[in-house]
Design a protein around this motif. Structure first.
Motif, PDB file in Angstrom:
ATOM      1  N   TYR A  70       0.855  -1.185   0.000  1.00 52.78           N
ATOM      2  CA  TYR A  70       0.000   0.000   0.000  1.00 52.78           C
ATOM      3  C   TYR A  70       0.886   1.227   0.000  1.00 52.78           C
ATOM      4  O   TYR A  70       1.863   1.295   0.732  1.00 52.78           O
ATOM      5  CB  TYR A  70      -0.874   0.058   1.268  1.00 52.78           C
ATOM      6  CG  TYR A  70      -2.053  -0.872   1.258  1.00 52.78           C
ATOM      7  CD1 TYR A  70      -3.235  -0.518   0.618  1.00 52.78           C
ATOM      8  CD2 TYR A  70      -2.002  -2.089   1.907  1.00 52.78           C
ATOM      9  CE1 TYR A  70      -4.329  -1.362   0.622  1.00 52.78           C
ATOM     10  CE2 TYR A  70      -3.090  -2.938   1.927  1.00 52.78           C
ATOM     11  CZ  TYR A  70      -4.252  -2.573   1.282  1.00 52.78           C
ATOM     12  OH  TYR A  70      -5.329  -3.404   1.292  1.00 52.78           O
ATOM     13  N   GLU A  71       0.514   2.200  -0.806  1.00 53.31           N
ATOM     14  CA  GLU A  71       1.160   3.503  -0.782  1.00 53.31           C
ATOM     15  C   GLU A  71       0.066   4.520  -0.479  1.00 53.31           C
ATOM     16  O   GLU A  71      -0.821   4.761  -1.315  1.00 53.31           O
ATOM     17  CB  GLU A  71       1.808   3.820  -2.131  1.00 53.31           C
ATOM     18  CG  GLU A  71       2.428   5.194  -2.187  1.00 53.31           C
ATOM     19  CD  GLU A  71       2.892   5.566  -3.582  1.00 53.31           C
ATOM     20  OE1 GLU A  71       3.051   6.773  -3.817  1.00 53.31           O
ATOM     21  OE2 GLU A  71       3.077   4.675  -4.433  1.00 53.31           O
ATOM     22  N   LEU A  72       0.086   5.072   0.717  1.00 56.66           N
ATOM     23  CA  LEU A  72      -0.902   6.075   1.100  1.00 56.66           C
ATOM     24  C   LEU A  72      -0.444   7.415   0.541  1.00 56.66           C
ATOM     25  O   LEU A  72       0.576   7.951   0.945  1.00 56.66           O
ATOM     26  CB  LEU A  72      -1.055   6.123   2.620  1.00 56.66           C
ATOM     27  CG  LEU A  72      -1.382   4.774   3.280  1.00 56.66           C
ATOM     28  CD1 LEU A  72      -1.592   4.950   4.769  1.00 56.66           C
ATOM     29  CD2 LEU A  72      -2.580   4.112   2.617  1.00 56.66           C
ATOM     30  N   GLY A  88      -4.885   6.281  -2.141  1.00 57.02           N
ATOM     31  CA  GLY A  88      -3.603   5.612  -2.313  1.00 57.02           C
ATOM     32  C   GLY A  88      -3.609   4.593  -3.424  1.00 57.02           C
ATOM     33  O   GLY A  88      -4.535   4.537  -4.237  1.00 57.02           O
ATOM     34  N   ARG A  89      -2.548   3.796  -3.411  1.00 52.67           N
ATOM     35  CA  ARG A  89      -2.381   2.709  -4.382  1.00 52.67           C
ATOM     36  C   ARG A  89      -2.150   1.414  -3.644  1.00 52.67           C
ATOM     37  O   ARG A  89      -1.539   1.383  -2.585  1.00 52.67           O
ATOM     38  CB  ARG A  89      -1.194   2.965  -5.311  1.00 52.67           C
ATOM     39  CG  ARG A  89      -1.520   3.992  -6.377  1.00 52.67           C
ATOM     40  CD  ARG A  89      -0.560   4.016  -7.536  1.00 52.67           C
ATOM     41  NE  ARG A  89      -0.469   2.833  -8.366  1.00 52.67           N
ATOM     42  CZ  ARG A  89      -1.387   2.414  -9.226  1.00 52.67           C
ATOM     43  NH1 ARG A  89      -2.530   3.027  -9.333  1.00 52.67           N
ATOM     44  NH2 ARG A  89      -1.181   1.354  -9.978  1.00 52.67           N
ATOM     45  N   TRP A  90      -2.627   0.352  -4.255  1.00 55.76           N
ATOM     46  CA  TRP A  90      -2.425  -1.000  -3.758  1.00 55.76           C
ATOM     47  C   TRP A  90      -1.842  -1.823  -4.899  1.00 55.76           C
ATOM     48  O   TRP A  90      -2.228  -1.645  -6.049  1.00 55.76           O
ATOM     49  CB  TRP A  90      -3.761  -1.596  -3.316  1.00 55.76           C
ATOM     50  CG  TRP A  90      -3.724  -3.064  -3.045  1.00 55.76           C
ATOM     51  CD1 TRP A  90      -3.434  -3.670  -1.860  1.00 55.76           C
ATOM     52  CD2 TRP A  90      -4.003  -4.121  -3.968  1.00 55.76           C
ATOM     53  NE1 TRP A  90      -3.516  -5.032  -1.992  1.00 55.76           N
ATOM     54  CE2 TRP A  90      -3.861  -5.333  -3.282  1.00 55.76           C
ATOM     55  CE3 TRP A  90      -4.347  -4.161  -5.315  1.00 55.76           C
ATOM     56  CZ2 TRP A  90      -4.054  -6.569  -3.890  1.00 55.76           C
ATOM     57  CZ3 TRP A  90      -4.538  -5.391  -5.926  1.00 55.76           C
ATOM     58  CH2 TRP A  90      -4.396  -6.577  -5.205  1.00 55.76           C
ATOM     59  N   GLU A  91      -0.917  -2.712  -4.570  1.00 55.64           N
ATOM     60  CA  GLU A  91      -0.345  -3.632  -5.552  1.00 55.64           C
ATOM     61  C   GLU A  91      -0.147  -4.982  -4.899  1.00 55.64           C
ATOM     62  O   GLU A  91       0.135  -5.065  -3.699  1.00 55.64           O
ATOM     63  CB  GLU A  91       1.007  -3.135  -6.054  1.00 55.64           C
ATOM     64  CG  GLU A  91       0.961  -1.860  -6.840  1.00 55.64           C
ATOM     65  CD  GLU A  91       2.333  -1.449  -7.352  1.00 55.64           C
ATOM     66  OE1 GLU A  91       3.347  -2.053  -6.943  1.00 55.64           O
ATOM     67  OE2 GLU A  91       2.391  -0.517  -8.164  1.00 55.64           O
ATOM     68  N   GLN A 110      -6.091   1.967  -7.691  1.00 57.11           N
ATOM     69  CA  GLN A 110      -6.254   3.181  -6.908  1.00 57.11           C
ATOM     70  C   GLN A 110      -7.293   2.863  -5.852  1.00 57.11           C
ATOM     71  O   GLN A 110      -8.278   2.163  -6.148  1.00 57.11           O
ATOM     72  CB  GLN A 110      -6.745   4.336  -7.784  1.00 57.11           C
ATOM     73  CG  GLN A 110      -5.718   4.882  -8.730  1.00 57.11           C
ATOM     74  CD  GLN A 110      -4.541   5.514  -8.016  1.00 57.11           C
ATOM     75  OE1 GLN A 110      -3.415   5.193  -8.305  1.00 57.11           O
ATOM     76  NE2 GLN A 110      -4.775   6.392  -7.058  1.00 57.11           N
ATOM     77  N   ILE A 111      -7.075   3.328  -4.642  1.00 56.14           N
ATOM     78  CA  ILE A 111      -8.035   3.079  -3.580  1.00 56.14           C
ATOM     79  C   ILE A 111      -8.447   4.392  -2.927  1.00 56.14           C
ATOM     80  O   ILE A 111      -7.674   5.347  -2.878  1.00 56.14           O
ATOM     81  CB  ILE A 111      -7.482   2.121  -2.501  1.00 56.14           C
ATOM     82  CG1 ILE A 111      -6.217   2.695  -1.858  1.00 56.14           C
ATOM     83  CG2 ILE A 111      -7.251   0.725  -3.063  1.00 56.14           C
ATOM     84  CD1 ILE A 111      -5.774   1.969  -0.602  1.00 56.14           C
ATOM     85  N   ILE A 129     -12.399   0.630  -4.686  1.00 55.96           N
ATOM     86  CA  ILE A 129     -11.196   0.118  -5.330  1.00 55.96           C
ATOM     87  C   ILE A 129     -11.373   0.205  -6.848  1.00 55.96           C
ATOM     88  O   ILE A 129     -12.353  -0.319  -7.390  1.00 55.96           O
ATOM     89  CB  ILE A 129     -10.933  -1.351  -4.929  1.00 55.96           C
ATOM     90  CG1 ILE A 129     -10.862  -1.487  -3.404  1.00 55.96           C
ATOM     91  CG2 ILE A 129      -9.634  -1.851  -5.595  1.00 55.96           C
ATOM     92  CD1 ILE A 129     -10.854  -2.929  -2.928  1.00 55.96           C
ATOM     93  N   CYS A 130     -10.448   0.851  -7.506  1.00 62.07           N
ATOM     94  CA  CYS A 130     -10.477   0.988  -8.963  1.00 62.07           C
ATOM     95  C   CYS A 130      -9.235   0.312  -9.521  1.00 62.07           C
ATOM     96  O   CYS A 130      -8.129   0.891  -9.496  1.00 62.07           O
ATOM     97  CB  CYS A 130     -10.550   2.459  -9.357  1.00 62.07           C
ATOM     98  SG  CYS A 130     -10.683   2.695 -11.125  1.00 62.07           S
TER      99      CYS A 130
END
Length: 134
Positions: A70-72, A88-91, A110-111, A129-130
């Protein structure tokens, strides 16, 4: 407000590591927590989860994912309410095929998460969540 942000970042850290220790989540999740996940690539309907279901969902994630991150990117807290908004982003990399995701595929999204806190713990969590196109 910083104590609320600490609770939220602790929660994301637990989720990033796919921790399934209920005691660790009890430190940040209210016993009556309700998580709402809106429709996305993997779920066509709104999902509602309580405390146990949140931990069970992460347990399932341990079987399907590796290298989660996760990147907030943006944190906004209300000055009048115990609410925090996170962008943020999730991977993660899939270890098994699931729907449109194939084993070994790195998927990102993208979250947007909105948290309401009660008694210093997450009481409501709404999640949008996109997923990025593969």
């Amino acid at each position: 407000m910083s104590e609320y942000i600490d609770v939220i970042t602790t929660y994301f850290n637990l989720a990033q590591h796919l921790t399934v220790d209920s005691a660790a989540y009890a430190e940040v999740l209210h016993s009556e927590v309700q998580q709402t996940e809106y429709p996305n690539l993997f779920s066509k309907t709104v999902q509602h989860r309580n405390f146990e279901e949140i931990v069970d969902n992460l347990r399932a994630g341990r079987e399907l994912l590796r290298d989660t991150h996760y990147e907030l990117q943006r944190i906004v807290s209300s000055s009048t309410e115990a609410s925090v908004l996170i962008e943020g982003r999730w991977e993660a990399t899939f270890t098994n095929d699931l729907g449109p995701a194939m084993r070994g595929q790195r998927l990102s999204a993208q979250i947007c998460s909105i948290f309401d806190l009660v008694d210093g713990k997450i009481y409501r969590h709404r999640q949008y969540i996109c997923y990025d196109q593969a």
